[in-house]
Enzyme design. Structure first.
Site, PDB file in Angstrom:
ATOM      1  N   SER A  73       0.828  -1.197   0.000  1.00 44.35           N
ATOM      2  CA  SER A  73       0.000   0.000   0.000  1.00 44.35           C
ATOM      3  C   SER A  73       0.864   1.248   0.000  1.00 44.35           C
ATOM      4  CB  SER A  73      -0.930   0.017   1.223  1.00 44.35           C
ATOM      5  OG  SER A  73      -0.171   0.109   2.419  1.00 44.35           O
ATOM      6  N   LYS A  76      -5.203   5.764   1.814  1.00 47.81           N
ATOM      7  CA  LYS A  76      -4.414   4.538   1.717  1.00 47.81           C
ATOM      8  C   LYS A  76      -4.808   3.814   0.434  1.00 47.81           C
ATOM      9  CE  LYS A  76      -2.939   0.566   4.485  1.00 47.81           C
ATOM     10  NZ  LYS A  76      -3.064  -0.097   5.804  1.00 47.81           N
ATOM     11  N   TYR A 106      -6.274  12.374   8.639  1.00 47.25           N
ATOM     12  CA  TYR A 106      -4.910  12.822   8.365  1.00 47.25           C
ATOM     13  C   TYR A 106      -4.287  13.325   9.660  1.00 47.25           C
ATOM     14  CZ  TYR A 106      -1.160  15.901   6.684  1.00 47.25           C
ATOM     15  OH  TYR A 106       0.050  16.523   6.480  1.00 47.25           O
ATOM     16  N   ALA A 107      -3.203  12.701  10.089  1.00 46.53           N
ATOM     17  CA  ALA A 107      -2.472  13.101  11.294  1.00 46.53           C
ATOM     18  C   ALA A 107      -1.254  13.913  10.859  1.00 46.53           C
ATOM     19  CB  ALA A 107      -2.057  11.873  12.103  1.00 46.53           C
ATOM     20  N   ASP A 116      -0.456  -5.302  17.168  1.00 45.42           N
ATOM     21  CA  ASP A 116       0.775  -4.700  16.635  1.00 45.42           C
ATOM     22  C   ASP A 116       0.933  -3.278  17.164  1.00 45.42           C
ATOM     23  OD1 ASP A 116       3.144  -4.693  15.224  1.00 45.42           O
ATOM     24  OD2 ASP A 116       2.234  -4.083  13.338  1.00 45.42           O
ATOM     25  N   LYS A 119       2.739  -0.292  18.603  1.00 43.45           N
ATOM     26  CA  LYS A 119       4.106   0.210  18.599  1.00 43.45           C
ATOM     27  C   LYS A 119       4.050   1.677  18.206  1.00 43.45           C
ATOM     28  CE  LYS A 119       4.825  -1.535  13.879  1.00 43.45           C
ATOM     29  NZ  LYS A 119       5.687  -2.351  13.003  1.00 43.45           N
ATOM     30  N   GLU A 166       5.266   3.289  15.819  1.00 45.74           N
ATOM     31  CA  GLU A 166       5.051   3.533  14.391  1.00 45.74           C
ATOM     32  C   GLU A 166       3.572   3.533  14.032  1.00 45.74           C
ATOM     33  OE1 GLU A 166       8.818   0.857  14.277  1.00 45.74           O
ATOM     34  OE2 GLU A 166       7.294   1.454  15.734  1.00 45.74           O
ATOM     35  N   ASN A 167       2.754   2.851  14.813  1.00 45.42           N
ATOM     36  CA  ASN A 167       1.322   2.752  14.546  1.00 45.42           C
ATOM     37  C   ASN A 167       0.503   3.692  15.418  1.00 45.42           C
ATOM     38  OD1 ASN A 167       1.756   0.810  12.593  1.00 45.42           O
ATOM     39  ND2 ASN A 167       1.434  -0.905  13.979  1.00 45.42           N
ATOM     40  N   ASP A 188      -3.428   1.406  11.806  1.00 49.66           N
ATOM     41  CA  ASP A 188      -2.900   0.156  11.260  1.00 49.66           C
ATOM     42  C   ASP A 188      -3.545  -1.066  11.918  1.00 49.66           C
ATOM     43  OD1 ASP A 188      -1.538  -1.737   9.879  1.00 49.66           O
ATOM     44  OD2 ASP A 188       0.460  -0.979  10.323  1.00 49.66           O
ATOM     45  N   THR A 208       5.331  -7.242  15.582  1.00 50.85           N
ATOM     46  CA  THR A 208       6.695  -6.787  15.328  1.00 50.85           C
ATOM     47  C   THR A 208       7.595  -7.366  16.407  1.00 50.85           C
ATOM     48  OG1 THR A 208       5.839  -4.750  14.345  1.00 50.85           O
ATOM     49  CG2 THR A 208       8.153  -4.757  14.999  1.00 50.85           C
TER      50      THR A 208
END
Length: 457
Positions: free
Chosen positions: A36, A53, A103-104, A147, A149, A151-152, A165, A188
């Site tokens: 994606s 996305k 949108y962040a 998941d 973390k 990053e998400n 995510d 992860t």
């Protein structure tokens, strides 16, 4: 002050006029995944900005990711919380699926950790409280994230979190969860819980373990479990090998210890249906849990100067599904620490297009897969240009050029005409292609002594 949220009933997916690709203007790329691409999209009617996305149907079908795309959409359809990213629209075209999300503007929480090095406890307390609130809401809706973390976890315009995510989420009250898969797990490496590695079991208590890893990372700037590779990281997790820095406060040290309990039943918050026990911990003393998304986050410290290459992240790749029976067999041999909305129906019939003679060369099996480019661009794509060292007259059976390979050495360019003569004469074997070392050796030998290759002087 946070911007007011629109009426959920008015903006629920499917309640507004159907959107298509033509309704959006697309800007820069916000992120890329294994199948994606996330682009900044602006609604041409309202001017509202979204994160769109774009999922490649061809890759989804080829890599058998349909299940995870279904899970992501079905999960997003059942969630509506100010601290969770929201699905506004979903549509498709012949090649791609489109999820229009919140949108962040301030990107990932991981970026903030990298910039600050480590967060003061007042900041870590606020952001962990928002994460706890979002996770508690997920669990109340029958969703295990699996998941969690940095990053998400995204940061919006007002520096509040947006959990995102959900491609690997588990719907505990739905058939979408599916039967457990043998010799596989999702997540992860640095954030997976020990029971996932030893018993291949996952439930809401695995998210509590991830909360402990995130709190540790917020306060220290590094991960509690980090080996030279995934296997060594898994060994540390199973053996429960981690140390808490001396500068952690007693309350922070205690909360990390209770969240990272090796036995899932011993983790704080595991006993009840909610996370009331976590919220009541002394680490959150004095925090007002009401309407966290409307409060002003504590001011952040000045960014820390870089001290060297970053080694605290999990991975730059978001391909989190791991299937490795040998790895799990080795892990199970280790001593365990004994401490206290479906996709459109026509997607299933989507067939991969057959390559035509005008397609670029096929990537060899030894080369890494090439990620499909975004389907939407603001300018026409550049035409495909063959490199100067590419043989324009190969046979179909000997076509093995890969655009990911490095160009040959400088001497090869000078032998380009010799290469064409050899190839047209049929003297260059398929095992000695001009972009391999055998091919270059044959070309050099042919220029020095033509009789070796049988070509005329």
């Amino acid at each position: 002050m946070a911007s007011p949220r629109p009426d959920p009933a008015a903006a629920a997916p499917g309640s507004l006029a159907k959107r298509t690709v033509r309704d959006f203007t697309f800007g820069r790329i916000l992120g890329e995944g294994s199948y994606s691409t996330v682009m900044l999209g602006t609604d041409q009617t309202t001017g509202q900005q979204y994160a769109v996305k774009i999922l490649d149907k061809r890759h989804i079908i080829k890599e058998k990711k349909t299940k995870y795309v279904n899970i992501e959409r079905n999960t997003l359809n059942r969630l509506n919380h100010p601290l969770v990213v929201r699905l506004h629209f979903a549509f498709q075209d012949p090649t791609s699926l489109y999820f229009v999300l919140d949108y962040a503007e301030h990107g990932e929480l991981l970026t903030l950790i990298r910039r600050c090095g480590q967060l003061p406890e007042v900041n870590a307390r606020f952001y962990l409280a928002e994460i706890v609130t979002a996770v508690e809401y997920l669990h109340s809706r029958g969703v295990v994230h699996r998941d969690l973390k940095p990053e998400n976890i995204l940061l919006d315009r007002d520096m509040h979190i947006k959990l995102t995510d959900f491609g690997t989420a588990k719907l505990t009250d739905s058939a979408d969860a599916g039967p457990p898969r043998a010799n596989s797990f999702v997540g992860t490496a640095e954030y997976v819980s020990p029971e996932l590695l030893t018993d291949k079991a996952v439930d809401r208590r695995s998210d509590l373990w991830a909360l402990g890893c995130i709190l540790y990372q917020l306060l220290s700037g590094r991960l509690p479990f980090k080996g030279a590779n995934d296997y060594q990281t898994f060994q540390q997790i199973i053996r429960h090998e981690y140390t808490i820095p001396d500068d952690f406060s007693p309350a922070a040290r205690d909360l990390v210890t209770q969240l990272l309990a090796a036995n899932p039943a011993d983790r704080i918050g595991a006993a009840g249906p909610d996370l009331a026990a976590v919220k009541a911990h002394p680490f959150f003393s004095g925090l007002d849990w009401r309407d966290l998304h409307l409060q002003v986050p504590p001011p952040l410290p000045a960014p820390s100067p870089p001290v060297g290459p970053w080694n605290g992240t999990a991975s730059d790749d978001d391909e989190d599904l791991i299937d490795d029976s040998d790895l799990f067999q080795r892990l199970q041999a280790l001593p365990v620490y004994e401490g206290g909305g479906a996709l459109p129906a026509d997607l299933g019939s989507y067939t991969l297009p057959r390559p035509s003679s005008s397609d670029p060369p096929t990537v060899s099996a030894a080369s890494p897969p090439l990620r499909s480019p975004p389907r939407l661009v603001t300018t026409p794509p550049q035409p495909y240009t063959m490199p100067s060292y590419y043989d324009p007259h190969p046979s179909q059976s000997s076509l093995s050029y890969s655009s990911t390979q490095s160009p040959p050495d400088p001497h090869f360019h000078n032998l380009h005409h010799t290469e064409l003569a050899l190839h047209e004469g049929g003297k260059l074997s398929q095992s000695a292609q001009p972009w391999t070392w055998r091919g270059r050796l044959a070309l050099r030998l042919s220029s020095l002594c033509p009789c070796i290759c049988g070509s005329r002087p």
